[in-house]
Design a protein around this motif. Sequence first.
Motif, mmCIF file in Angstrom:
data_model
loop_
_atom_site.group_PDB
_atom_site.id
_atom_site.type_symbol
_atom_site.label_atom_id
_atom_site.label_comp_id
_atom_site.label_asym_id
_atom_site.label_seq_id
_atom_site.Cartn_x
_atom_site.Cartn_y
_atom_site.Cartn_z
ATOM 1 N N MET A 1 0.832 -1.201 0.000
ATOM 2 C CA MET A 1 0.000 0.000 0.000
ATOM 3 C C MET A 1 0.866 1.250 0.000
ATOM 4 N N ASP A 2 0.566 2.185 -0.876
ATOM 5 C CA ASP A 2 1.246 3.476 -0.923
ATOM 6 C C ASP A 2 0.990 4.221 0.385
ATOM 7 N N GLN A 3 2.067 4.620 1.066
ATOM 8 C CA GLN A 3 1.924 5.271 2.369
ATOM 9 C C GLN A 3 1.222 6.626 2.277
ATOM 10 N N THR A 4 1.131 7.186 1.071
ATOM 11 C CA THR A 4 0.491 8.496 0.921
ATOM 12 C C THR A 4 -1.009 8.376 0.666
ATOM 13 N N GLN A 5 -1.514 7.154 0.403
ATOM 14 C CA GLN A 5 -2.920 7.024 0.073
ATOM 15 C C GLN A 5 -3.753 6.811 1.335
ATOM 16 N N ASN A 6 -5.024 7.098 1.241
ATOM 17 C CA ASN A 6 -5.938 6.913 2.356
ATOM 18 C C ASN A 6 -6.317 5.448 2.519
ATOM 19 N N ARG A 7 -6.960 5.143 3.653
ATOM 20 C CA ARG A 7 -7.466 3.780 3.877
ATOM 21 C C ARG A 7 -8.647 3.490 2.963
ATOM 22 N N VAL A 8 -9.402 4.533 2.645
ATOM 23 C CA VAL A 8 -10.660 4.390 1.932
ATOM 24 C C VAL A 8 -10.527 4.908 0.510
ATOM 25 N N VAL A 9 -11.117 4.189 -0.430
ATOM 26 C CA VAL A 9 -11.243 4.684 -1.793
ATOM 27 C C VAL A 9 -12.704 4.535 -2.194
ATOM 28 N N CYS A 10 -13.239 5.538 -2.862
ATOM 29 C CA CYS A 10 -14.610 5.511 -3.350
ATOM 30 C C CYS A 10 -14.598 5.228 -4.845
ATOM 31 N N LEU A 11 -15.312 4.195 -5.241
ATOM 32 C CA LEU A 11 -15.369 3.753 -6.634
ATOM 33 C C LEU A 11 -16.614 4.334 -7.306
ATOM 34 N N ILE A 12 -16.397 5.112 -8.370
ATOM 35 C CA ILE A 12 -17.494 5.751 -9.096
ATOM 36 C C ILE A 12 -17.407 5.352 -10.567
ATOM 37 N N PRO A 13 -18.373 4.589 -11.081
ATOM 38 C CA PRO A 13 -18.395 4.310 -12.520
ATOM 39 C C PRO A 13 -19.004 5.498 -13.267
ATOM 40 N N HIS A 14 -18.486 5.775 -14.452
ATOM 41 C CA HIS A 14 -18.982 6.908 -15.240
ATOM 42 C C HIS A 14 -19.259 6.459 -16.659
ATOM 43 N N TYR A 15 -20.391 6.940 -17.200
ATOM 44 C CA TYR A 15 -20.680 6.694 -18.609
ATOM 45 C C TYR A 15 -21.506 7.864 -19.146
ATOM 46 N N ASN A 16 -20.858 8.708 -19.930
ATOM 47 C CA ASN A 16 -21.532 9.827 -20.607
ATOM 48 C C ASN A 16 -22.325 10.735 -19.665
ATOM 49 N N ASN A 17 -21.781 11.011 -18.490
ATOM 50 C CA ASN A 17 -22.475 11.866 -17.524
ATOM 51 C C ASN A 17 -21.492 12.757 -16.773
ATOM 52 N N PRO A 18 -20.737 13.605 -17.478
ATOM 53 C CA PRO A 18 -19.726 14.416 -16.803
ATOM 54 C C PRO A 18 -20.316 15.414 -15.810
ATOM 55 N N GLN A 19 -21.498 15.956 -16.078
ATOM 56 C CA GLN A 19 -22.103 16.898 -15.141
ATOM 57 C C GLN A 19 -22.508 16.200 -13.849
ATOM 58 N N GLY A 20 -23.069 14.992 -13.965
ATOM 59 C CA GLY A 20 -23.412 14.226 -12.775
ATOM 60 C C GLY A 20 -22.174 13.886 -11.966
#
Length: 273
Positions: A1-20
């Motif tokens: 694990m990279d010591q600079t990264q957080n414990r938590v990561v949020c996964l967001i899928p995107h498809y043709n919705n840049p404003q959202g």
Amino acid sequence: MDQTQNRVVCLIPHYNNPQGLVRSLASFGRDEQVDVLVVDDGSTRAPVDERAAREAFVAQGALRFLHLPQNRGIEHALNSGLSWIEARGYELIARLDCGDTNVPDRFARQVAYLDVHPKVMLLGGAASMVDQTGTEQFVLCHPTAHAAITRAMRRNSAFIHPAVMFRSAALARTGHYPLDAPAAEDYALFWSFVLHFEVANLPDVLIHYELDPGGISLSKRQRQIKSRLALQWQHKDASAAAWLGMARSALMLALPYQLVFKLKSQLRRGKGA
């Protein structure tokens, strides 16, 4: 694990919705210690605006992008994200969908609960269901304790997918999102968590979930309900809840989505009154 990264990561899928996506990223509280991975599922009509996304994200973490070469569907996008995350050693994985927004301290609340309850591997929460103007229509809550969640799962998913956080170590047992449950990949994965681990829901509202009664196609809705029925049959027992859940799903196949949406909204507003 990279010591600079957080414990938590949020996964967001995107498809043709840049404003959202920008709206979702802007909802991360400034004090939240969370990284974000956006997986773009081969968008061509409206690709990710990385500059706008970076300007919107002000949490205490890194924002990264994974661009898939072609559109293959949300299950593949989510699993590509999980593989990327596991390779980097993150401890906790949260979810959010484009257009949905967090309450400012959502991630801190979930991490605090998981730290106190080390046996809980999957943690969800309640959601404020809002229309496209941001007006709350009702609050969706699910059972909070494992036994009650297991009973509720026989009727439908007892978790709100974009509000969950789970331990990445559990994926060695559950696997990634199944590819044989079209449009119900979350329900299938959550069943694996329920069967193998302790799970829970917070009673707190963690996200604002945007409702769009015209946003789901008839074909996708039918695939989703058929997948749900298959999962309900697979996990059925002798309880009335199991058989009532399957009967309810069968009925849903015959009803127009707009009617179901209207009835659900009225019933849930009535319960909250």
